[in-house]
Design an enzyme around this catalytic site. Structure first.
Site, short mmCIF file in Angstrom:
data_model
loop_
_atom_site.label_atom_id
_atom_site.label_comp_id
_atom_site.label_asym_id
_atom_site.label_seq_id
_atom_site.Cartn_x
_atom_site.Cartn_y
_atom_site.Cartn_z
N ASP A 172 51.92 36.55 45.18
CA ASP A 172 50.52 36.15 45.03
C ASP A 172 50.16 35.28 46.23
O ASP A 172 50.50 34.08 46.25
CB ASP A 172 50.32 35.38 43.72
N LYS A 187 43.10 38.92 43.26
CA LYS A 187 43.22 37.91 42.20
C LYS A 187 42.11 36.90 42.34
O LYS A 187 41.77 36.48 43.45
CB LYS A 187 44.61 37.26 42.31
N LYS A 211 43.65 40.88 39.13
CA LYS A 211 44.31 39.86 38.31
C LYS A 211 43.33 38.72 38.09
O LYS A 211 42.87 38.09 39.04
CB LYS A 211 45.58 39.35 38.99
#
Length: 219
Positions: A92, A156, A185
């Protein structure tokens, strides 16, 4: 929803998290069969060891350039390589929001392309955190386009360290912008079942949360 666990990245990124806390996260992920755990890079080897004999595949996610995103490209590359070498299977990474705000879009894209290529070559997924709290509508559109062009697997919403986290309407906008092969996400402030389901209904494919146990308790 019977399979909510399969959407959850069970997350612990507190700066004061201890090894005991990480062990608890791993045990909870094992019991509830979460999709992934998301932890600080320093704990990746420990988590890999903890999950070695888990009968269900649980991804080991960690963060790169976290939480502000303005580390140099070489620093992010080194972080990525170390995380992968230590056993991380998902990364991430925080987009360089400072460069993005300076409209250095080519530099932002090139950095993400490099990280995506390294991830792909190691059979890992790259999730790009664009920190939607800092973006207006045009910037949201542009950031999503850059991530898609760079080869990100996920976009994300948030680190959880910005003034706001995931918002249903933003997730819905992201889904309308991103091609179908790029997933979303939603993370940041998702603490109950209703919030999680709203995010999934809006188009989220993963839910990043430190409240995974509470969420599946309602599923």
């Amino acid at each position: 929803m019977n399979n909510l666990s399969s959407y959850i990245d069970h997350t612990l990124l507190s700066p004061v998290a201890s090894e005991t806390d990480i062990r608890k996260i791993c045990e909870e992920a094992w019991i509830h069969e979460f999709k992934a755990i998301c932890i600080a890079p320093t704990y990746v080897p420990y988590a890999v060891e903890m999950m070695e004999f888990c009968p269900v595949k649980i991804e080991i996610a960690t963060v790169i350039g976290f939480p502000l995103g303005y580390a140099t490209t070489n620093t992010k590359i080194a972080e990525t390589q170390h995380a992968l070498a230590n056993g991380a299977t998902e990364l991430d990474v925080v987009m360089n929001i400072s460069q993005f705000k300076s409209m250095a879009y080519m530099s932002v894209r090139e950095e993400l392309q490099q990280l995506a290529a390294i991830s792909r070559s190691n059979n890992a997924l790259l999730k790009v955190i664009i920190e939607t709290a800092y973006l207006d509508s045009f910037e949201l559109y542009t950031a999503c386009e850059i991530c898609a062009e760079a080869g990100a697997d996920f976009v994300k919403t948030s680190t959880g360290f910005a003034p706001k986290g995931a918002e249903v309407e933003i997730v819905r906008k992201m889904r309308s912008i991103l091609p179908s092969n790029v997933k979303i996400k939603a993370s940041g402030g998702i603490r109950d079942y209703e919030q999680a389901m709203a995010m999934i209904d809006a188009g989220a494919d993963r839910i990043g949360t430190s409240a995974g146990i509470a969420l599946v308790g309602r599923a």
